[in-house]
Design an enzyme around this catalytic site. Structure first.
Site, mmCIF file in Angstrom:
data_model
loop_
_atom_site.group_PDB
_atom_site.id
_atom_site.type_symbol
_atom_site.label_atom_id
_atom_site.label_comp_id
_atom_site.label_asym_id
_atom_site.label_seq_id
_atom_site.Cartn_x
_atom_site.Cartn_y
_atom_site.Cartn_z
ATOM 1 N N ASP A 160 5.720 -1.231 4.084
ATOM 2 C CA ASP A 160 4.606 -1.175 3.159
ATOM 3 C C ASP A 160 4.036 0.229 2.998
ATOM 4 O O ASP A 160 3.924 0.742 1.883
ATOM 5 C CB ASP A 160 3.510 -2.137 3.629
ATOM 6 C CG ASP A 160 2.286 -2.120 2.735
ATOM 7 O OD1 ASP A 160 2.181 -2.988 1.861
ATOM 8 O OD2 ASP A 160 1.430 -1.233 2.912
ATOM 9 N N VAL A 188 1.417 -3.922 -0.635
ATOM 10 C CA VAL A 188 2.759 -4.009 -1.223
ATOM 11 C C VAL A 188 3.498 -5.208 -0.648
ATOM 12 O O VAL A 188 4.139 -5.975 -1.378
ATOM 13 C CB VAL A 188 3.536 -2.702 -0.991
ATOM 14 C CG1 VAL A 188 4.940 -2.811 -1.591
ATOM 15 C CG2 VAL A 188 2.795 -1.521 -1.606
ATOM 16 N N ASP A 189 3.423 -5.399 0.658
ATOM 17 C CA ASP A 189 4.034 -6.572 1.280
ATOM 18 C C ASP A 189 3.444 -7.860 0.708
ATOM 19 O O ASP A 189 4.164 -8.816 0.405
ATOM 20 C CB ASP A 189 3.820 -6.546 2.789
ATOM 21 C CG ASP A 189 4.903 -5.780 3.529
ATOM 22 O OD1 ASP A 189 6.050 -5.779 3.052
ATOM 23 O OD2 ASP A 189 4.603 -5.189 4.568
ATOM 24 N N HIS A 190 2.128 -7.892 0.593
ATOM 25 C CA HIS A 190 1.465 -9.107 0.090
ATOM 26 C C HIS A 190 1.956 -9.451 -1.317
ATOM 27 O O HIS A 190 2.363 -10.585 -1.586
ATOM 28 C CB HIS A 190 -0.050 -8.911 0.078
ATOM 29 C CG HIS A 190 -0.709 -9.250 1.379
ATOM 30 N ND1 HIS A 190 -1.150 -10.508 1.683
ATOM 31 C CD2 HIS A 190 -0.986 -8.485 2.458
ATOM 32 C CE1 HIS A 190 -1.683 -10.515 2.898
ATOM 33 N NE2 HIS A 190 -1.594 -9.294 3.385
ATOM 34 N N GLY A 193 5.432 -10.749 -1.489
ATOM 35 C CA GLY A 193 5.513 -12.165 -1.137
ATOM 36 C C GLY A 193 5.185 -13.062 -2.317
ATOM 37 O O GLY A 193 5.870 -14.053 -2.574
#
Length: 418
Positions: A160, A188-190, A193
């Site tokens: 991220d 960014v990860d969120h 997902g």
């Protein structure tokens, strides 16, 4: 498939249809992912009723060890935040026997989610196009990675914060004193997902029409770039490089953080009507006769003078009173809360966005369906908690399971905790 589950509404316990089947009831998901983007995606599917089997390597999902704080099983709170609603098995996919077990699990699966470094599945003889698609033509295969498989950065690992730096997010976050700054959550990860979840749902809809599965791809790189609204559009139209504005907005004023007597607020005024109401309330009516502040464009050009006037008007006022009064007038404003203040707020409880049940503490599901509400069906699993149960469902008898465990294909015990 969900026998023995602990079912709880993910929203308010008295919500209508709180016990109704989830929208994805009957969907079977094999989750090979670890850390955040993939597990968050599959947790959201589980919240909506999907049966999710989390397949972990002998070392376990890395986030189990990213603590303290930890729960009663010794798993980090980080892990529990994105792995509720799943059953877990331990499986060594580097072994041929482990891959055979995975293929058995895929026989009645609808979706596979993985976030290995690109090329890993192909190395194991599990490439989607050449190995899995011919055998499981209805399977939806979701690959999550940092940069994708090809291109100048294809196949490289990505995290991220690295993507925040590379894709320009840090360059517009912070101020002159801090310099470019990482956004304080793994945004960014969120969003990756959520992007993966949306891709899976689109593929399911396409399969319902065509009968065919397909490959879904979500990359942190693409996701990070997609977050650059309006900064990228501004640059594309002007060729001026966006810079650091602190909490301010590049296209709107006043849209910033301000200090009251007893705490900060964020004021977000997006049109002239709201600006007039704000000025009348706060005692800045003379600004309404000043051409420098007549429109948003002029307010942007004179944002420093505007800020000076607003700072002086708010400095001696009480934060909560200002927020309550302005919101009642239709002027968007809110107190700058800490995390505890946000989750202890009465509206958070009303919306069911805080879950405290059976020793589990988590954030509620953000998507709400009236007839098929999200639900906490299972607590986050202990490592390999459901291995025997899941493998029996896949048709393996106890003798076969014991032999796999003896070979080391099924890890014998949870990974050691720090």
């Amino acid at each position: 498939m969900m026998s023995g589950s602990s079912e709880h509404a993910a929203h308010a316990p008295d919500a209508p249809n709180a016990r109704a089947p989830g929208a994805l009831e009957g969907l079977r998901v094999i989750d090979l992912s670890r850390v955040l983007a993939g597990p968050l995606c599959t947790q959201m599917l589980a919240d909506q009723g999907a049966s999710v089997i989390k397949v972990e390597p002998p070392g376990g999902d890395e986030t189990r060890m990213l603590g303290p704080p930890v729960n009663a099983d010794g798993d980090a709170a980080y892990f529990t935040a994105v792995n509720r609603g799943k059953r877990a098995i331990g499986l060594d996919l580097s072994r041929a026997e482990g891959r055979d077990v995975l293929l058995r699990l895929l026989e009645d699966a609808d979706v596979l989610v993985e976030n290995f470094i690109p090329g890993t599945m192909a190395k194991w003889g599990l490439d989607y196009e050449t190995d899995l698609k011919p055998r499981f033509p209805q399977l939806i295969y979701c690959a999550i990675s940092g940069f994708g498989e090809d291109g100048p950065l294809g196949g490289l690992p990505g995290y991220d914060a690295i993507l925040q730096a590379m894709c320009g997010l840090m360059s517009v976050n912070g101020d002159a004193a801090s310099g470019p700054t990482r956004i304080g959550i793994p945004i960014v990860d969120h969003l990756t997902g959520y992007t993966a979840q949306a891709g899976i749902l689109l593929a399911l809809y396409h399969r319902a029409r065509t009968g065919r599965g397909q490959r879904v791809e979500a990359t942190l790189y693409d996701t990070a770039l997609s977050l650059l609204v309006p900064h990228a559009a501004n640059w594309m139209h002007t060729q001026r490089t966006p810079g650091l504005l602190g909490s301010a907005h590049p296209n709107i004023a006043p849209y910033d953080r301000y200090a009251c007597r007893d705490g900060d607020i964020f004021l977000g005024i997006v049109n002239d009507r709201q600006f007039r109401k704000f000025c009348d309330y706060i005692g800045l009516a003379p600004l309404l006769e000043d051409e420098r502040f007549a429109t948003n464009r002029q307010r942007l050009e004179h944002r420093d003078a505007l800020r000076t006037a607003i700072d002086a008007a708010l400095a001696h006022r009480a934060r909560d009173t200002v927020c309550q009064d302005l919101m009642q007038l239709g002027v968007p404003v809110g107190p700058v809360h800490t995390v505890p203040e946000a989750f202890e707020h009465a509206h958070t409880r009303h919306r069911g966005m805080r879950i405290d049940r059976d020793g589990y503490h988590g954030i509620g599901a953000a998507t709400r369906l009236s007839d098929a509400p999200a639900r906490l069906r299972r607590l986050p699993p202990a490592y390999a908690q459901h291995t025997d149960e899941v493998l029996r469902e896949a048709g393996l008898d106890d003798t076969h399971i014991a032999a796999l465990r003896e070979l080391g294909v099924l890890p014998r015990r949870p990974p050691s905790k720090p």
